[in-house]
Design an enzyme around this catalytic site. Sequence first.
Site, PDB file in Angstrom:
ATOM      1  N   HIS A 131       0.871  -1.175   0.000  1.00 29.00           N
ATOM      2  CA  HIS A 131       0.000   0.000   0.000  1.00 29.00           C
ATOM      3  C   HIS A 131       0.915   1.234   0.000  1.00 29.00           C
ATOM      4  O   HIS A 131       2.023   1.200   0.545  1.00 29.00           O
ATOM      5  CB  HIS A 131      -0.831  -0.049   1.282  1.00 29.00           C
ATOM      6  CG  HIS A 131      -1.915   0.968   1.390  1.00 29.00           C
ATOM      7  ND1 HIS A 131      -1.673   2.271   1.747  1.00 29.00           N
ATOM      8  CD2 HIS A 131      -3.258   0.875   1.211  1.00 29.00           C
ATOM      9  CE1 HIS A 131      -2.824   2.935   1.786  1.00 29.00           C
ATOM     10  NE2 HIS A 131      -3.795   2.113   1.453  1.00 29.00           N
ATOM     11  N   ASP A 208       3.206  -4.749   7.953  1.00 34.08           N
ATOM     12  CA  ASP A 208       1.977  -3.970   7.858  1.00 34.08           C
ATOM     13  C   ASP A 208       0.808  -4.951   7.986  1.00 34.08           C
ATOM     14  O   ASP A 208       0.513  -5.708   7.057  1.00 34.08           O
ATOM     15  CB  ASP A 208       1.960  -3.245   6.501  1.00 34.08           C
ATOM     16  CG  ASP A 208       0.643  -2.520   6.246  1.00 34.08           C
ATOM     17  OD1 ASP A 208      -0.313  -2.708   7.019  1.00 34.08           O
ATOM     18  OD2 ASP A 208       0.573  -1.778   5.242  1.00 34.08           O
ATOM     19  N   GLN A 211      -4.387  -5.357   6.882  1.00 35.63           N
ATOM     20  CA  GLN A 211      -5.382  -6.273   6.301  1.00 35.63           C
ATOM     21  C   GLN A 211      -5.297  -7.672   6.909  1.00 35.63           C
ATOM     22  O   GLN A 211      -5.986  -8.587   6.446  1.00 35.63           O
ATOM     23  CB  GLN A 211      -5.197  -6.363   4.781  1.00 35.63           C
ATOM     24  CG  GLN A 211      -5.368  -5.049   4.057  1.00 35.63           C
ATOM     25  CD  GLN A 211      -6.797  -4.507   4.095  1.00 35.63           C
ATOM     26  OE1 GLN A 211      -7.745  -5.229   4.378  1.00 35.63           O
ATOM     27  NE2 GLN A 211      -6.948  -3.219   3.802  1.00 35.63           N
ATOM     28  N   LYS A 234     -10.155  -0.657  10.422  1.00 32.34           N
ATOM     29  CA  LYS A 234     -10.269  -1.821   9.528  1.00 32.34           C
ATOM     30  C   LYS A 234     -10.522  -3.103  10.322  1.00 32.34           C
ATOM     31  O   LYS A 234     -10.671  -4.173   9.757  1.00 32.34           O
ATOM     32  CB  LYS A 234      -8.988  -1.975   8.702  1.00 32.34           C
ATOM     33  CG  LYS A 234      -8.785  -0.851   7.690  1.00 32.34           C
ATOM     34  CD  LYS A 234      -7.553  -1.114   6.855  1.00 32.34           C
ATOM     35  CE  LYS A 234      -7.083   0.108   6.109  1.00 32.34           C
ATOM     36  NZ  LYS A 234      -7.938   0.494   4.985  1.00 32.34           N
ATOM     37  N   CYS A 372      -4.734   2.369  -3.685  1.00 31.17           N
ATOM     38  CA  CYS A 372      -3.475   2.895  -3.109  1.00 31.17           C
ATOM     39  C   CYS A 372      -2.314   1.922  -3.327  1.00 31.17           C
ATOM     40  O   CYS A 372      -1.431   1.781  -2.474  1.00 31.17           O
ATOM     41  CB  CYS A 372      -3.610   3.220  -1.631  1.00 31.17           C
ATOM     42  SG  CYS A 372      -4.769   4.542  -1.304  1.00 31.17           S
TER      43      CYS A 372
END
Length: 414
Positions: A131, A208, A211, A234, A372
């Site tokens: 991202h 990261d 997600q 999220k 993104c």
Amino acid sequence: MESSLKHTALLDLEAIRRDFPLLSRKVNNKPLVYLDNGATTQKPTAVIDALTHYYSYQNSNIHRGVHRISQDITVAYEKARETVQQHLHAAYPHEIIFTKGTTDSICLVAHSFGKKYITAGDEILVTEMEHHSNILPWQQFCEDNGAVLKVVPVTEEGTLDLKALETLLTKKTKLFALTHVSNTLGTINPVKEIITLAHSKGIPVLVDGAQAVPHLAVNVQELDADFYVFSGHKSFGPTGVGILYGKEKWLQQMPPYQVGGGTIKRVTFAKTEYADLPLRFEAGTPNIEGGIGLAVALDYMNNIGMDRIAEYENELLVYATKQLSVIPGLRIIGQAKNKASVFSFVIDGMHPNDIGTLLDQQGVAVRTGHHCTQPLMDRYGIPGTVRASFAFYNTKAEIDILETATRKAVKMLA
Ligand code: PLP
């Protein structure tokens, strides 16, 4: 739609959906089918109630008050930190830093870790599926400091090129920053193996998890991640709050990023002595209700069970893949074997935004565009995709609606 909810042995979907008021909304006179969970998730009543309760009965500033409600809310906020620690299986609560979100957490590491450990000529490694939030902070750091940004390529099916990775991890690499789950492809990267490989060369790794946390059980100690970041919104929690997990050994050595009230032990005009972890990295009044609401969201997921969530969402992904992949002209972008519940596709000769607009008219909310991840779009030579991203409250009946609506959109655009 309620009557057509197909029960899965795994989850009580009717009860779960009742917990999310927004899911019973109509959009364009159609029952909302919310499949944009990769962008943000809906909030259960428990989280909404926690925010209302905070503003109705608990609102006060933390850490500095001697009065009752300030002390009570300080305890609640620090308890929320412990909930996050337990959810991520971190060793200590002070390894959990409250931030504004994933982007903010990565910027913190880029500025603070970067300033301390990375100099001109050093290399920072990212991947082609990141991202923008896990590219730009490093790109900017490299531009400002003379370091070099290197990129691990992505294969056609949407996995990391692990052979290339081996050669890209060199003596010059000072940090490898990669996503746990791709927001565009759904690929679940083998982060544990990758971290082991990087560590064998003495290279720390930032993961990261934006997600991953909404879909998978995460154990930062088992992964041996040096840094792990995610966003509250999220993961069924409030917006404006996120987490940076960092190993104590790094955070202890890193200089403060943003400074100001709350970050100090003692200030004189001659010199400032900064506070211990975690407050050293939490400048100013934080998003108090956000932290508390995030803990409620994590508890909510844990009450369902992360393993059951992952298993059920995999059922949804398999079902969506089976139902939609037969639509003429549809091409799935992201075909890794190990995927989270993200279904990205393009349709020959049709712009993703046109498909998204026609789906919206039928009550189906998906994300369209580059998500993104423009370098990844360049990799595939496409302007964007249509992305349906599922959460544990979605149903196979909703996937049926997505399929019918997509077929209709294709017919209209043909
Ligand atoms: N990383 C990934 C993989 C994401 O999917 C996103 C948001 O879509 C981000 C980072 C940025 O998250 P936020 O906007 O909450 O900071």
